[in-house]
Design a protein around this motif. Sequence first.
Motif, PDB file in Angstrom:
ATOM      1  N   ASP A  37       0.862  -1.117  -0.033  1.00  0.00           N
ATOM      2  CA  ASP A  37       0.116   0.065   0.012  1.00  0.00           C
ATOM      3  C   ASP A  37       0.771   1.338   0.127  1.00  0.00           C
ATOM      4  OD1 ASP A  37      -2.500  -1.601   0.023  1.00  0.00           O
ATOM      5  OD2 ASP A  37      -2.635  -1.324   2.112  1.00  0.00           O
ATOM      6  N   VAL A  38       1.953   1.189   0.729  1.00  0.00           N
ATOM      7  CA  VAL A  38       2.694   2.471   0.778  1.00  0.00           C
ATOM      8  C   VAL A  38       3.376   2.562  -0.397  1.00  0.00           C
ATOM      9  CG1 VAL A  38       4.841   3.368   1.745  1.00  0.00           C
ATOM     10  CG2 VAL A  38       3.336   1.960   3.227  1.00  0.00           C
ATOM     11  N   ALA A  39       3.995   1.494  -1.061  1.00  0.00           N
ATOM     12  CA  ALA A  39       4.482   1.496  -2.422  1.00  0.00           C
ATOM     13  C   ALA A  39       3.565   2.115  -3.574  1.00  0.00           C
ATOM     14  CB  ALA A  39       4.972   0.032  -3.030  1.00  0.00           C
ATOM     15  N   ASP A  40       2.387   1.589  -3.404  1.00  0.00           N
ATOM     16  CA  ASP A  40       1.353   2.291  -4.308  1.00  0.00           C
ATOM     17  C   ASP A  40       1.040   3.485  -4.023  1.00  0.00           C
ATOM     18  OD1 ASP A  40       0.833   0.087  -5.871  1.00  0.00           O
ATOM     19  OD2 ASP A  40      -0.742  -0.761  -4.534  1.00  0.00           O
ATOM     20  N   MET A  41       1.317   4.059  -2.766  1.00  0.00           N
ATOM     21  CA  MET A  41       1.173   5.727  -2.711  1.00  0.00           C
ATOM     22  C   MET A  41       2.217   6.229  -3.260  1.00  0.00           C
ATOM     23  SD  MET A  41      -0.368   6.034   1.268  1.00  0.00           S
ATOM     24  CE  MET A  41       1.016   5.170   2.000  1.00  0.00           C
ATOM     25  N   LEU A  42       3.487   5.657  -3.187  1.00  0.00           N
ATOM     26  CA  LEU A  42       4.436   6.359  -4.237  1.00  0.00           C
ATOM     27  C   LEU A  42       4.424   6.650  -5.472  1.00  0.00           C
ATOM     28  CD1 LEU A  42       7.455   7.079  -3.423  1.00  0.00           C
ATOM     29  CD2 LEU A  42       8.103   4.823  -4.411  1.00  0.00           C
ATOM     30  N   VAL A  43       3.800   5.445  -6.106  1.00  0.00           N
ATOM     31  CA  VAL A  43       3.222   5.508  -7.589  1.00  0.00           C
ATOM     32  C   VAL A  43       2.565   6.588  -7.788  1.00  0.00           C
ATOM     33  CG1 VAL A  43       2.175   4.487  -9.348  1.00  0.00           C
ATOM     34  CG2 VAL A  43       3.664   3.382  -7.880  1.00  0.00           C
ATOM     35  N   ASP A  44       1.458   7.022  -7.022  1.00  0.00           N
ATOM     36  CA  ASP A  44       0.393   8.066  -7.114  1.00  0.00           C
ATOM     37  C   ASP A  44       1.113   9.534  -6.681  1.00  0.00           C
ATOM     38  OD1 ASP A  44      -1.883   6.564  -7.611  1.00  0.00           O
ATOM     39  OD2 ASP A  44      -2.216   6.313  -5.253  1.00  0.00           O
ATOM     40  N   GLN A  45       1.950   9.367  -5.661  1.00  0.00           N
ATOM     41  CA  GLN A  45       2.574  10.739  -5.247  1.00  0.00           C
ATOM     42  C   GLN A  45       3.464  11.340  -6.427  1.00  0.00           C
ATOM     43  OE1 GLN A  45       5.233  10.429  -1.747  1.00  0.00           O
ATOM     44  NE2 GLN A  45       6.121  12.375  -2.179  1.00  0.00           N
ATOM     45  N   PHE A  46       4.142  10.552  -7.149  1.00  0.00           N
ATOM     46  CA  PHE A  46       4.764  11.043  -8.226  1.00  0.00           C
ATOM     47  C   PHE A  46       4.202  11.050  -9.663  1.00  0.00           C
ATOM     48  CE2 PHE A  46       8.131  10.256  -5.331  1.00  0.00           C
ATOM     49  CZ  PHE A  46       8.846  11.245  -5.373  1.00  0.00           C
ATOM     50  N   GLY A  47       2.889  10.869  -9.551  1.00  0.00           N
ATOM     51  CA  GLY A  47       1.839  11.020 -10.833  1.00  0.00           C
ATOM     52  C   GLY A  47       2.171   9.760 -11.818  1.00  0.00           C
ATOM     53  N   TRP A  48       2.269   8.559 -11.197  1.00  0.00           N
ATOM     54  CA  TRP A  48       2.734   7.700 -12.125  1.00  0.00           C
ATOM     55  C   TRP A  48       1.697   6.665 -12.218  1.00  0.00           C
ATOM     56  CZ3 TRP A  48       8.267   7.055  -9.401  1.00  0.00           C
ATOM     57  CH2 TRP A  48       9.077   7.939 -10.300  1.00  0.00           C
ATOM     58  N   ARG A  49       0.300   7.020 -11.551  1.00  0.00           N
ATOM     59  CA  ARG A  49      -0.567   5.729 -11.698  1.00  0.00           C
ATOM     60  C   ARG A  49      -1.076   5.950 -13.243  1.00  0.00           C
ATOM     61  NH1 ARG A  49      -1.527   2.309  -9.092  1.00  0.00           N
ATOM     62  NH2 ARG A  49      -1.575   3.381  -7.019  1.00  0.00           N
ATOM     63  N   GLY A  50      -1.394   4.844 -13.565  1.00  0.00           N
ATOM     64  CA  GLY A  50      -1.640   4.502 -15.115  1.00  0.00           C
ATOM     65  C   GLY A  50      -0.267   4.427 -16.085  1.00  0.00           C
ATOM     66  N   ILE A  51       0.696   4.660 -15.472  1.00  0.00           N
ATOM     67  CA  ILE A  51       2.121   4.769 -16.397  1.00  0.00           C
ATOM     68  C   ILE A  51       2.935   3.311 -15.751  1.00  0.00           C
ATOM     69  CG2 ILE A  51       4.136   5.874 -17.032  1.00  0.00           C
ATOM     70  CD1 ILE A  51       3.020   8.401 -16.349  1.00  0.00           C
ATOM     71  N   TYR A  52       2.765   2.928 -14.472  1.00  0.00           N
ATOM     72  CA  TYR A  52       3.521   1.893 -13.925  1.00  0.00           C
ATOM     73  C   TYR A  52       2.582   1.412 -12.805  1.00  0.00           C
ATOM     74  CZ  TYR A  52       7.371   4.580 -15.648  1.00  0.00           C
ATOM     75  OH  TYR A  52       8.284   5.097 -16.441  1.00  0.00           O
ATOM     76  N   GLN A  53       2.726   0.144 -12.589  1.00  0.00           N
ATOM     77  CA  GLN A  53       2.059  -0.590 -11.446  1.00  0.00           C
ATOM     78  C   GLN A  53       3.078  -1.607 -10.939  1.00  0.00           C
ATOM     79  OE1 GLN A  53      -0.416  -4.232 -12.996  1.00  0.00           O
ATOM     80  NE2 GLN A  53      -0.975  -2.676 -14.399  1.00  0.00           N
TER      81      GLN A  53
END
Length: 192
Positions: free
Chosen positions: A94-110
């Motif tokens: 969950d923390v790692a997924d928040m990192l993806v969101d924080q840097f605007g990478w949702r939809g780019i990386y999973q």
Amino acid sequence: MTTHLSVHDIEQETTQWLEQVVIGLNLCPFAAKPQRNKQIKIEVCEGTDDQTVMDCLLAELTLLDTSDAAELETTLVVTPNIFQDFDDYNQFLDVADMLVDQFGWRGIYQIASFHPNYCFADVEPEDESNLTNRSPYPVFHLIREASIEKAFKYYGGNAEDIPQININRVCGLSETEKKTLFPYLFRATPHR
């Protein structure tokens, strides 16, 4: 608990799992080509705390973001010295997924997850279906979503069927095949 194996040994064991289990059993029908083309990076994060792993994930996601997919398709971040407990690992996802969101990478990386004690929700830990996501060490698989979409266009089957196909495949293995493909699950004193 930290492992006494070298980074080289951990990389080799992870590569063996990737080639014999993930690719060999065709659990990911899209992994063979990038492995053949040397586009998969295995990064061993030797950290023993959450912040060090976060820093490693951020560095590897940034590297993916600044690299061409033809050079670097995907990265496996291996954490041999932390997250031996699957619940701790799962919470950290969950923390790692928040990192993806924080840097605007949702939809780019999973981030896909693999762990020596991986257990699907609503499944018993000893259920054979868990073998589809069991790896020698805790692994965070950083994936380009565009690559997944591209691969699905060329995939001959129905992508939604892949998880069940994989479960059927691992459940159909003999005990000897399981011990050969997943030796780390049968060690008397695991090094994880």
